[in-house]
Design a protein around this motif. Structure first.
Motif, PDB file in Angstrom:
ATOM      1  N   ASP A  45       0.825  -1.213   0.000  1.00 31.88           N
ATOM      2  CA  ASP A  45       0.000   0.000   0.000  1.00 31.88           C
ATOM      3  C   ASP A  45       0.860   1.263   0.000  1.00 31.88           C
ATOM      4  OD1 ASP A  45      -2.340  -1.380  -0.160  1.00 31.88           O
ATOM      5  OD2 ASP A  45      -2.591  -1.550   2.016  1.00 31.88           O
ATOM      6  N   ILE A  46       1.985   1.182   0.693  1.00 31.51           N
ATOM      7  CA  ILE A  46       2.911   2.329   0.677  1.00 31.51           C
ATOM      8  C   ILE A  46       3.453   2.513  -0.741  1.00 31.51           C
ATOM      9  CG2 ILE A  46       5.123   3.213   1.491  1.00 31.51           C
ATOM     10  CD1 ILE A  46       4.641   1.739   4.109  1.00 31.51           C
ATOM     11  N   SER A  47       3.856   1.391  -1.348  1.00 29.34           N
ATOM     12  CA  SER A  47       4.420   1.456  -2.687  1.00 29.34           C
ATOM     13  C   SER A  47       3.413   2.054  -3.668  1.00 29.34           C
ATOM     14  CB  SER A  47       4.839   0.055  -3.117  1.00 29.34           C
ATOM     15  OG  SER A  47       5.274   0.086  -4.448  1.00 29.34           O
ATOM     16  N   LEU A  53       1.397   9.052  -6.394  1.00 32.34           N
ATOM     17  CA  LEU A  53       1.894  10.431  -6.289  1.00 32.34           C
ATOM     18  C   LEU A  53       2.776  10.765  -7.482  1.00 32.34           C
ATOM     19  CD1 LEU A  53       2.929  10.970  -2.555  1.00 32.34           C
ATOM     20  CD2 LEU A  53       1.105  12.117  -3.795  1.00 32.34           C
ATOM     21  N   ALA A  54       3.652   9.802  -7.854  1.00 29.32           N
ATOM     22  CA  ALA A  54       4.557  10.045  -8.973  1.00 29.32           C
ATOM     23  C   ALA A  54       3.771  10.217 -10.272  1.00 29.32           C
ATOM     24  CB  ALA A  54       5.548   8.893  -9.106  1.00 29.32           C
ATOM     25  N   GLU A  55       2.672   9.432 -10.410  1.00 27.66           N
ATOM     26  CA  GLU A  55       1.855   9.551 -11.626  1.00 27.66           C
ATOM     27  C   GLU A  55       1.158  10.903 -11.701  1.00 27.66           C
ATOM     28  OE1 GLU A  55      -0.724   6.201 -11.280  1.00 27.66           O
ATOM     29  OE2 GLU A  55       0.734   4.810 -12.161  1.00 27.66           O
ATOM     30  N   VAL A  60      10.174  16.611 -16.737  1.00 29.17           N
ATOM     31  CA  VAL A  60      10.825  16.496 -18.045  1.00 29.17           C
ATOM     32  C   VAL A  60      10.807  15.042 -18.534  1.00 29.17           C
ATOM     33  CG1 VAL A  60      13.053  16.728 -19.214  1.00 29.17           C
ATOM     34  CG2 VAL A  60      12.238  18.549 -17.749  1.00 29.17           C
ATOM     35  N   ASN A  61      10.831  14.119 -17.579  1.00 30.48           N
ATOM     36  CA  ASN A  61      10.803  12.705 -17.977  1.00 30.48           C
ATOM     37  C   ASN A  61       9.402  12.225 -18.346  1.00 30.48           C
ATOM     38  OD1 ASN A  61      13.662  11.781 -17.614  1.00 30.48           O
ATOM     39  ND2 ASN A  61      13.267  12.709 -15.629  1.00 30.48           N
TER      40      ASN A  61
END
Ligand SMILES: *Cc1c(COP(=O)(O)O)cnc(C)c1O
Length: 499
Positions: A45-47, A53-55, A60-61
């Protein structure tokens, strides 16, 4: 999206550490009074939380990021690897100098190369960002005039096209700002400049190419006017990506330069990570540079042999080299690892590669501008440097669609908008800086989206007023966000929330 604390469920966890096999030591009076409130969650769940969040971020990437004036270019990963070498990351600033000779060599070599690129004689890597470099450079100007007893020079000339940090830094250094308006073509008005200089002029701050993306052809005349009035010329090097390896600020008549290593030289930025705004100057200002300075311990030998270390000599660290130094502006050598990345980047590109990078940046900007011209109105005529400014004033008048509407609707195409409403001297400005790292396909895709938005502005303006429709939040009320900031997160379910 819920916070980790809200997702917490009693008894879940992911213990990865062994049980402590030494007796716990209790210090009376120092124990925590309440149990520490940490979220209780499984590893997966943490992962998922962090992946989500990253999505939800854009970088730039992720895709094209044409934020004018910011040089959001791709940073080759090899520079990250080199900056992550333990020989660079695991040093202590107070280690004896004989144990950090390699790191001192990095600083000295970087100084030598950046001086060659800018036409300066010395450079300090202490300032942590562009604005900090400006402030440092202005303190050099101040120290120079004061040392000569020339204390009536209290005014700093800043053209109206300048980045906001220029007048801010000048004010912080104690100067009164003299704002001079630009001409129709975006360049410095020589008449206005001549009228503005005098015995009270401490100097001029200028970026060239300027924030309109234009190279000021009169640059030699501009810097001469200031010098003749007894002032010094300060070069805001944030736009160096357009000219590196091609022209040098020192040859344009500038006495002081700052660079933004986090724009031009391979350090990612925009996320608030460490930056570096080294401040370089001509020889007559070098005594005023901040300490510490890296020096050769053998002054008589040729620089090139010293850098290659062939004669066995080494480097010393002079904390404050001269009594005239303005002192430290940051601890130790500044953000050292940013300098490592920059040096690695320069060495991988090489002398020709540096020049090609700038040429490609200028070519990419002109390519995009050329395709958009005839639809969008350009703020200035003629070819641009590494960025160009469009004015949507006419579109706004004809359709009601503003630069804000157009920028917001780009989000629905997963495209980062250009810089909006800057430079301030252009109405309904959108400022595009594609950078050299983008392919022709990427530029074409972005242009196609911009042209589609242009057509939509005339066919269905209502849609643009309501955009974005596909993002997590639409249009935040920026005034309210500034006037009534929410400084505390209120969870949906207060009960899972202690403190
Ligand atoms: C980014 C920028 C600055 C300021 O640099 P920071 O590193 O953000 O402090 C100054 N001038 C110009 C033209 C810039 O684009």
């Amino acid at each position: 999206m819920k916070l980790l604390f809200e997702q917490s469920a009693c008894g879940r966890g992911c213990d990865i550490l062994w049980k402590c096999d030494v007796p716990a030591v209790q210090h009376k009076g120092m124990e925590r009074e309440k149990k520490l409130n940490l979220p209780q969650m499984s590893e997966i769940d943490i992962s998922r939380h962090y992946t989500k969040l990253a999505e939800n971020t854009y970088g730039v990437n992720t895709g094209f990021y044409p934020l004018g004036s910011c040089t959001m270019k791709y940073n080759p990963k090899v520079n990250e690897d080199i900056a992550a070498l333990p020989g660079f990351t695991e040093i202590h600033p107070l280690q004896p100098v004989e144990t950090i000779q390699g790191c001192l060599k990095v600083l000295k070599l970087a100084e030598k190369i950046f001086c060659e690129i800018t036409g300066m004689d010395g450079m300090s890597f202490q300032p942590a960002a562009g604005a900090h470099g400006e402030f440092t450079g202005l303190l050099l100007i101040k120290a120079y005039h004061e040392k000569r007893g020339d204390i009536k020079r209290t005014k700093m000339i800043v053209p109206d096209s300048a980045h906001g940090t220029n007048p801010a830094s000048a004010a912080m250094a104690g100067y009164t700002i003299v704002n001079i308006p630009s001409m129709e073509d975006g360049c410095v008005d020589l008449k206005q400049l001549k009228a503005a200089v005098g015995e009270d002029t401490a100097g001029l701050m200028l970026t060239n190419p300027n924030t309109a993306g234009l190279f000021d052809k009169n640059i030699l005349e501009i810097t001469r006017i200031v010098h003749e009035a007894g002032g010094l010329n300060y070069y805001d090097g944030a736009n160096l990506n357009a000219v590196m390896g091609i022209v040098r600020p020192g040859d344009m008549g500038f006495d002081i330069v700052h660079l933004n290593l986090h724009k031009t030289f391979a350090t990612p930025h925009g996320g608030g990570g460490p930056g570096s705004g080294p401040c370089g100057c001509m020889e007559f200002l070098m005594p005023y540079l901040p300490g510490p300075r890296v020096c050769h311990n053998n002054h008589s030998t040729d620089q090139n042999t010293l850098l290659s270390g062939m004669d066995g000599s080494g480097f010393e660290l002079h904390l404050m080299e001269t009594p005239e130094s303005i002192g430290m502006v940051k601890e130790f050598y500044g953000n050292f690892l940013v300098v490592v990345r920059a040096l690695s980047y320069i060495l991988t590109l090489g002398r020709e590669g540096i020049k090609e990078a700038s040429q490609a940046a200028v070519l990419n900007a002109n390519y995009m501008m050329h395709r958009l011209k005839g639809h969008y109105e350009m703020a200035y005529g003629g070819p641009c440097m590494h960025e160009f400014v469009m004015s949507l004033a006419k579109m706004k008048q004809e359709t009601g669609v503003t630069a804000m509407d157009a920028a917001k609707s780009m989000l629905d195409y997963r495209l980062h908008p250009p810089t909006m409403y800057f430079p301030l001297i252009v109405q309904e400005a959108l400022m595009v800086e594609p950078t050299e790292t983008e392919s022709r396909e990427t530029l074409d895709d972005a242009v196609d989206i911009l042209l589609k938005i242009y057509r939509e502005a005339y066919e269905n303006p209502q849609k643009l007023h309501q955009s974005p429709g596909s993002t997590i939040i639409g249009r935040p009320d920026e005034v309210k966000a500034a006037r009534k900031p929410k400084l505390r997160y209120i969870p949906e379910n207060e009960s899972g929330w202690q403190n």
